[in-house]
Scaffold this motif. Structure first.
Motif, PDB file in Angstrom:
ATOM      1  N   PHE A   5       0.850  -1.187   0.000  1.00 32.55           N
ATOM      2  CA  PHE A   5       0.000   0.000   0.000  1.00 32.55           C
ATOM      3  C   PHE A   5       0.889   1.241   0.000  1.00 32.55           C
ATOM      4  CE2 PHE A   5      -3.156   2.982   1.488  1.00 32.55           C
ATOM      5  CZ  PHE A   5      -4.375   2.429   1.095  1.00 32.55           C
ATOM      6  N   SER A   6       0.794   2.042  -1.057  1.00 40.84           N
ATOM      7  CA  SER A   6       1.632   3.247  -1.179  1.00 40.84           C
ATOM      8  C   SER A   6       0.829   4.496  -0.827  1.00 40.84           C
ATOM      9  CB  SER A   6       2.180   3.380  -2.601  1.00 40.84           C
ATOM     10  OG  SER A   6       3.080   2.345  -2.908  1.00 40.84           O
ATOM     11  N   ILE A   7       1.390   5.315   0.041  1.00 39.29           N
ATOM     12  CA  ILE A   7       0.778   6.591   0.429  1.00 39.29           C
ATOM     13  C   ILE A   7       1.746   7.716   0.071  1.00 39.29           C
ATOM     14  CG2 ILE A   7      -0.130   7.997   2.322  1.00 39.29           C
ATOM     15  CD1 ILE A   7      -0.721   5.388   3.822  1.00 39.29           C
ATOM     16  N   ILE A   8       1.234   8.719  -0.634  1.00 41.29           N
ATOM     17  CA  ILE A   8       2.041   9.870  -1.035  1.00 41.29           C
ATOM     18  C   ILE A   8       1.562  11.100  -0.268  1.00 41.29           C
ATOM     19  CG2 ILE A   8       2.932  11.208  -2.978  1.00 41.29           C
ATOM     20  CD1 ILE A   8       3.359   8.199  -3.327  1.00 41.29           C
ATOM     21  N   THR A   9       2.498  11.883   0.259  1.00 44.83           N
ATOM     22  CA  THR A   9       2.171  13.175   0.862  1.00 44.83           C
ATOM     23  C   THR A   9       2.962  14.264   0.160  1.00 44.83           C
ATOM     24  OG1 THR A   9       1.633  12.290   3.064  1.00 44.83           O
ATOM     25  CG2 THR A   9       2.293  14.604   2.950  1.00 44.83           C
ATOM     26  N   PRO A  10       2.281  15.140  -0.595  1.00 39.32           N
ATOM     27  CA  PRO A  10       2.954  16.315  -1.157  1.00 39.32           C
ATOM     28  C   PRO A  10       2.942  17.428  -0.103  1.00 39.32           C
ATOM     29  CG  PRO A  10       0.695  16.235  -1.931  1.00 39.32           C
ATOM     30  CD  PRO A  10       0.870  15.064  -1.007  1.00 39.32           C
ATOM     31  N   ASP A  95      -6.989   6.406  12.545  1.00 37.43           N
ATOM     32  CA  ASP A  95      -6.406   5.650  13.650  1.00 37.43           C
ATOM     33  C   ASP A  95      -5.381   4.680  13.089  1.00 37.43           C
ATOM     34  OD1 ASP A  95      -7.688   3.085  12.942  1.00 37.43           O
ATOM     35  OD2 ASP A  95      -9.542   3.975  13.676  1.00 37.43           O
ATOM     36  N   ASN A  96      -4.765   3.887  13.953  1.00 41.40           N
ATOM     37  CA  ASN A  96      -3.658   3.042  13.479  1.00 41.40           C
ATOM     38  C   ASN A  96      -4.102   1.795  12.723  1.00 41.40           C
ATOM     39  OD1 ASN A  96      -4.580   1.471  15.580  1.00 41.40           O
ATOM     40  ND2 ASN A  96      -2.687   1.541  16.778  1.00 41.40           N
ATOM     41  N   ARG A  97      -5.407   1.607  12.550  1.00 43.24           N
ATOM     42  CA  ARG A  97      -5.913   0.461  11.787  1.00 43.24           C
ATOM     43  C   ARG A  97      -6.503   0.876  10.437  1.00 43.24           C
ATOM     44  NH1 ARG A  97     -10.019  -2.115  13.286  1.00 43.24           N
ATOM     45  NH2 ARG A  97      -9.449  -3.956  12.090  1.00 43.24           N
ATOM     46  N   SER A  98      -6.319   2.116  10.039  1.00 42.44           N
ATOM     47  CA  SER A  98      -6.925   2.605   8.799  1.00 42.44           C
ATOM     48  C   SER A  98      -6.512   1.774   7.590  1.00 42.44           C
ATOM     49  CB  SER A  98      -6.542   4.072   8.567  1.00 42.44           C
ATOM     50  OG  SER A  98      -7.161   4.911   9.506  1.00 42.44           O
ATOM     51  N   VAL A  99      -5.217   1.567   7.399  1.00 40.41           N
ATOM     52  CA  VAL A  99      -4.744   0.819   6.237  1.00 40.41           C
ATOM     53  C   VAL A  99      -5.095  -0.654   6.375  1.00 40.41           C
ATOM     54  CG1 VAL A  99      -2.720   0.139   4.899  1.00 40.41           C
ATOM     55  CG2 VAL A  99      -2.904   2.477   5.775  1.00 40.41           C
ATOM     56  N   GLU A 100      -5.044  -1.174   7.573  1.00 39.92           N
ATOM     57  CA  GLU A 100      -5.429  -2.577   7.803  1.00 39.92           C
ATOM     58  C   GLU A 100      -6.861  -2.825   7.347  1.00 39.92           C
ATOM     59  OE1 GLU A 100      -6.192  -5.484  11.649  1.00 39.92           O
ATOM     60  OE2 GLU A 100      -4.680  -3.910  11.820  1.00 39.92           O
ATOM     61  N   ARG A 101      -7.755  -1.907   7.676  1.00 39.29           N
ATOM     62  CA  ARG A 101      -9.153  -2.040   7.242  1.00 39.29           C
ATOM     63  C   ARG A 101      -9.264  -1.952   5.728  1.00 39.29           C
ATOM     64  NH1 ARG A 101     -10.135   0.973  12.061  1.00 39.29           N
ATOM     65  NH2 ARG A 101      -9.892   2.930  10.924  1.00 39.29           N
ATOM     66  N   VAL A 103      -7.030  -2.662   3.441  1.00 40.12           N
ATOM     67  CA  VAL A 103      -6.485  -3.871   2.816  1.00 40.12           C
ATOM     68  C   VAL A 103      -7.439  -5.048   3.003  1.00 40.12           C
ATOM     69  CG1 VAL A 103      -4.613  -5.564   2.939  1.00 40.12           C
ATOM     70  CG2 VAL A 103      -4.091  -3.116   2.962  1.00 40.12           C
ATOM     71  N   SER A 104      -8.082  -5.133   4.151  1.00 41.48           N
ATOM     72  CA  SER A 104      -9.075  -6.188   4.376  1.00 41.48           C
ATOM     73  C   SER A 104     -10.202  -6.103   3.345  1.00 41.48           C
ATOM     74  CB  SER A 104      -9.641  -6.066   5.796  1.00 41.48           C
ATOM     75  OG  SER A 104     -10.680  -6.992   6.006  1.00 41.48           O
ATOM     76  N   TYR A 105     -10.634  -4.875   3.058  1.00 36.85           N
ATOM     77  CA  TYR A 105     -11.676  -4.667   2.047  1.00 36.85           C
ATOM     78  C   TYR A 105     -11.170  -5.078   0.659  1.00 36.85           C
ATOM     79  CZ  TYR A 105     -14.786  -2.221  -1.165  1.00 36.85           C
ATOM     80  OH  TYR A 105     -15.630  -1.931  -2.196  1.00 36.85           O
ATOM     81  N   ILE A 106      -9.956  -4.678   0.320  1.00 34.45           N
ATOM     82  CA  ILE A 106      -9.380  -5.016  -0.989  1.00 34.45           C
ATOM     83  C   ILE A 106      -9.285  -6.526  -1.160  1.00 34.45           C
ATOM     84  CG2 ILE A 106      -7.270  -4.898  -2.383  1.00 34.45           C
ATOM     85  CD1 ILE A 106      -6.783  -2.116  -1.014  1.00 34.45           C
ATOM     86  N   GLN A 107      -8.823  -7.211  -0.138  1.00 30.36           N
ATOM     87  CA  GLN A 107      -8.677  -8.661  -0.213  1.00 30.36           C
ATOM     88  C   GLN A 107     -10.024  -9.352  -0.413  1.00 30.36           C
ATOM     89  OE1 GLN A 107      -6.641  -9.137   3.546  1.00 30.36           O
ATOM     90  NE2 GLN A 107      -4.647  -9.377   2.550  1.00 30.36           N
ATOM     91  N   ARG A 108     -11.054  -8.774   0.163  1.00 32.88           N
ATOM     92  CA  ARG A 108     -12.384  -9.394   0.105  1.00 32.88           C
ATOM     93  C   ARG A 108     -13.118  -9.076  -1.192  1.00 32.88           C
ATOM     94  NH1 ARG A 108     -15.814  -8.406   5.436  1.00 32.88           N
ATOM     95  NH2 ARG A 108     -13.673  -8.705   6.199  1.00 32.88           N
ATOM     96  N   TYR A 109     -12.991  -7.851  -1.679  1.00 30.71           N
ATOM     97  CA  TYR A 109     -13.839  -7.417  -2.795  1.00 30.71           C
ATOM     98  C   TYR A 109     -13.077  -7.125  -4.101  1.00 30.71           C
ATOM     99  CZ  TYR A 109     -17.457  -7.099   0.735  1.00 30.71           C
ATOM    100  OH  TYR A 109     -18.339  -7.403   1.743  1.00 30.71           O
ATOM    101  N   LYS A 110     -11.778  -6.974  -4.033  1.00 32.91           N
ATOM    102  CA  LYS A 110     -10.943  -6.809  -5.231  1.00 32.91           C
ATOM    103  C   LYS A 110     -11.277  -5.572  -6.058  1.00 32.91           C
ATOM    104  CE  LYS A 110      -9.561 -10.980  -4.134  1.00 32.91           C
ATOM    105  NZ  LYS A 110      -8.374 -11.185  -3.288  1.00 32.91           N
ATOM    106  N   HIS A 111     -11.913  -4.585  -5.484  1.00 33.31           N
ATOM    107  CA  HIS A 111     -12.268  -3.390  -6.243  1.00 33.31           C
ATOM    108  C   HIS A 111     -11.029  -2.547  -6.525  1.00 33.31           C
ATOM    109  CE1 HIS A 111     -16.690  -3.648  -4.748  1.00 33.31           C
ATOM    110  NE2 HIS A 111     -16.537  -4.236  -5.915  1.00 33.31           N
ATOM    111  N   ASN A 112     -10.990  -1.948  -7.707  1.00 32.81           N
ATOM    112  CA  ASN A 112      -9.861  -1.117  -8.121  1.00 32.81           C
ATOM    113  C   ASN A 112      -9.965   0.331  -7.661  1.00 32.81           C
ATOM    114  OD1 ASN A 112      -7.995  -2.773  -9.684  1.00 32.81           O
ATOM    115  ND2 ASN A 112      -9.716  -3.082 -11.077  1.00 32.81           N
ATOM    116  N   TRP A 113     -11.149   0.702  -7.180  1.00 36.63           N
ATOM    117  CA  TRP A 113     -11.368   2.118  -6.844  1.00 36.63           C
ATOM    118  C   TRP A 113     -12.521   2.203  -5.854  1.00 36.63           C
ATOM    119  CZ3 TRP A 113     -14.012   5.977 -10.675  1.00 36.63           C
ATOM    120  CH2 TRP A 113     -13.806   7.284 -10.249  1.00 36.63           C
ATOM    121  N   PHE A 114     -12.254   2.751  -4.674  1.00 30.92           N
ATOM    122  CA  PHE A 114     -13.316   2.852  -3.676  1.00 30.92           C
ATOM    123  C   PHE A 114     -13.114   4.071  -2.783  1.00 30.92           C
ATOM    124  CE2 PHE A 114     -10.033   0.076  -1.958  1.00 30.92           C
ATOM    125  CZ  PHE A 114      -9.908   0.425  -0.618  1.00 30.92           C
TER     126      PHE A 114
END
Length: 249
Positions: A5-10, A95-101, A103-114
């Motif tokens: 999971f890549s996060i960019i901050t400009p 919170d500290n589980r934001s990315v974990e949640r 990724v859990s959604y991505i693994q379950r639903y495989k959506h490219n954009w949400f």
């Protein structure tokens, strides 16, 4: 293999809030995160603050840029993740589980954009959380996701795959204000934007924000309106729809 999971901050002269932004990302429970900061040669304490966390930041790019979207393009070009998002230097993960949640959604639903739940903080106030807004594909395709019709897509709560990003040839650095609007419009040619009940990030409203709405509307070639009669429809439709979409705790 786990999803990267890549996060960019400009950032440019973001000393007031950048530390909270960084901390919200490096404290995530999910480990396979690539965090890239693109600094436009800040002249305040921004780089000093970033240096405190250099061991937790995957890449730091310091380069003078003309627009925020030029900085983002530079960051995304260096990103190796499977999924992307960008968190501006005055926004933060909830919170500290934001990315974990996420990724859990991505693994379950495989959506490219949400898009995730709306969350807004006024200055340093406690985030107020709402449900995710529904953006029908025809609205996005026709460029109607603006505040004179259906309303803007909140960028900090929008996540997309690297494959989709590459499919539209990435972000357009020529925009000064509306690069996100343009990117969503091009994404919509290939994918639906899927709302999900998932707490992810918070948008901070403050006097330091760069967006000039008059210039924004000039960039997207639409007149700015005084009254928007469609907002209530968006809210009602999204509220009803939230009962039929995934909920990730």
């Amino acid at each position: 293999m786990s999803i990267k999971f890549s996060i960019i901050t400009p950032v440019l002269n973001g000393e007031k809030y950048i530390e909270q932004t960084i901390q919200s990302i490096i404290q995530q429970t999910y480990s396979n995160i690539e965090y890239i900061i693109v600094d436009g040669e800040s002249s305040d304490r921004t780089l000093e603050i970033i240096d405190k966390y250099k061991d937790k930041i995957s890449k730091l790019i310091i380069h003078k840029d003309k627009t925020m979207y030029e900085a983002l393009l530079r960051g995304f070009n260096k990103a190796n993740g499977d999924y992307f998002c960008w968190i501006n230097s005055d926004d933060f993960l909830l919170d500290n589980r934001s990315v974990e949640r996420a990724v859990s959604y991505i693994q379950r639903y495989k959506h490219n954009w949400f898009n995730c739940n709306i969350a807004i903080s006024k200055n340093n106030g406690k985030p107020r959380k709402y449900f995710p807004f529904l953006y029908p594909n025809w609205i996005l395709k026709r460029g109607l996701a603006n505040n004179c019709f259906w309303g803007f897509v909140q960028q900090e709560n929008t996540i997309f795959s690297k494959n989709l990003y590459n499919r539209v040839n990435g972000i357009n650095p020529k925009f000064r204000m509306a690069g996100d609007y343009d990117l969503w419009k091009r994404f919509a040619q290939y994918e639906n934007l899927n709302p999900v009940n998932l707490d992810f990030a918070c948008h901070r409203k403050s006097a330091n924000q760069l967006t000039n709405l008059d210039n924004y509307y000039k960039e997207i070639g639409k007149p700015r309106c005084l009254i928007n009669l469609f907002y209530p429809l968006r809210i009602i439709t999204s509220f009803i729809y939230k009962f039929f979409i995934p909920h990730i705790e």
